[in-house]
Design a protein around this motif. Structure first.
Motif, PDB file in Angstrom:
ATOM      1  N   ALA A   1     -16.411  16.083 -17.344  1.00 20.64           N
ATOM      2  CA  ALA A   1     -16.172  15.116 -16.074  1.00 20.64           C
ATOM      3  C   ALA A   1     -14.925  14.277 -16.470  1.00 20.64           C
ATOM      4  CB  ALA A   1     -17.204  14.255 -16.095  1.00 20.64           C
ATOM      5  N   ALA A   2     -14.471  14.034 -17.766  1.00 18.62           N
ATOM      6  CA  ALA A   2     -13.273  13.543 -18.401  1.00 18.62           C
ATOM      7  C   ALA A   2     -12.114  14.269 -18.022  1.00 18.62           C
ATOM      8  CB  ALA A   2     -13.473  13.003 -19.637  1.00 18.62           C
ATOM      9  N   ILE A   3     -12.418  15.444 -18.652  1.00 18.72           N
ATOM     10  CA  ILE A   3     -11.187  16.636 -18.079  1.00 18.72           C
ATOM     11  C   ILE A   3     -10.700  16.618 -16.490  1.00 18.72           C
ATOM     12  CG2 ILE A   3     -10.484  19.140 -18.289  1.00 18.72           C
ATOM     13  CD1 ILE A   3     -11.888  18.992 -20.931  1.00 18.72           C
ATOM     14  N   SER A   4     -12.031  16.642 -15.789  1.00 22.44           N
ATOM     15  CA  SER A   4     -11.724  16.726 -14.355  1.00 22.44           C
ATOM     16  C   SER A   4     -10.862  15.530 -13.840  1.00 22.44           C
ATOM     17  CB  SER A   4     -12.842  16.786 -13.517  1.00 22.44           C
ATOM     18  OG  SER A   4     -13.672  17.912 -14.012  1.00 22.44           O
ATOM     19  N   LYS A   5     -11.342  14.590 -14.331  1.00 19.27           N
ATOM     20  CA  LYS A   5     -10.730  13.203 -13.978  1.00 19.27           C
ATOM     21  C   LYS A   5      -9.206  13.187 -14.601  1.00 19.27           C
ATOM     22  CE  LYS A   5     -14.315   9.996 -13.197  1.00 19.27           C
ATOM     23  NZ  LYS A   5     -14.149   9.802 -11.945  1.00 19.27           N
ATOM     24  N   LEU A   6      -9.014  13.739 -15.536  1.00 19.70           N
ATOM     25  CA  LEU A   6      -7.773  13.831 -16.391  1.00 19.70           C
ATOM     26  C   LEU A   6      -6.734  14.840 -15.376  1.00 19.70           C
ATOM     27  CD1 LEU A   6      -5.466  13.302 -18.322  1.00 19.70           C
ATOM     28  CD2 LEU A   6      -6.472  15.478 -19.702  1.00 19.70           C
TER      29      LEU A   6
END
Length: 193
Positions: free
Chosen positions: A117-122
């Motif tokens: 999820a963090a990578i998707s937000k990035l």
């Protein structure tokens, strides 16, 4: 690149030599890891967590020696592919390592430590168009990583306000403001007609 990684299997932080020893691999006979099997590499990849940010999927990077002097150039260490992706995106933008670490921690925190999820937000942030006004996103103007004391005081004030018994009715104040704005809008609309 981290010199240690957290092993879920052994429930502790280990350097490459310690990990390979616990896995029964003879590092002395193969210091360049040329004979490290794909199965063992896969097992290591599934097992390791970055001790700095909790990213999964670590790989062991073998030592490196100078071909001329035979001196060690690099000791064995770990690399975390997703973390590398995060770092590459920010270094591509010319942002310092401290800022990258702080922002990565923030992304992980707001996604409840879900790396995907963090990578998707990035990715969404990196692919966003350039803002027309660089000041538009920071209403208060505080950087919680730089102005932490001020930010912490604001958070304390918010917490105190929640438990205040001095008669201040937040909902009633919002209702009053809404009614006043609706009345002003109706007056403006009538005047424009």
């Amino acid at each position: 690149m981290p010199k240690t990684a957290y092993s879920q299997r052994f429930k502790r932080e280990l350097d490459p030599e310690q990990l390979l020893s616990l896995l029964g691999y003879d590092l002395k006979s193969d210091p360049d890891l040329k004979n490290l099997s794909g199965e063992l590499r896969d097992e290591i990849h599934r097992d390791l967590l970055c001790p700095e940010c909790g990213v999964r999927g670590g790989v062991i990077v073998s030592r490196s020696k100078s071909t001329k002097s035979n001196k060690a150039l690099r000791q064995p260490h770990f690399r975390f592919e997703r973390k590398q992706y995060l770092a590459e995106q920010y270094l591509r933008l010319g942002i310092t390592t401290d800022v990258v670490s702080a922002f990565a921690a923030l992304l992980l925190y707001i996604t409840n430590w879900d790396v995907d999820a963090a990578i998707s937000k990035l990715v969404a942030i990196v692919q966003a168009p350039t803002p027309t006004d660089m000041n538009a996103g920071n209403v208060i103007g505080l950087n919680p990583f730089h102005d932490f004391a001020v930010w912490a005081n604001i958070m304390k004030a918010r917490e105190v306000a929640q438990y205040s018994f001095n008669g201040f009715d937040y909902e009633a104040q919002i209702e009053t403001i809404e009614q006043r704005l609706k009345k002003q809008y109706d007056e403006w609309k009538t005047a424009e007609s």
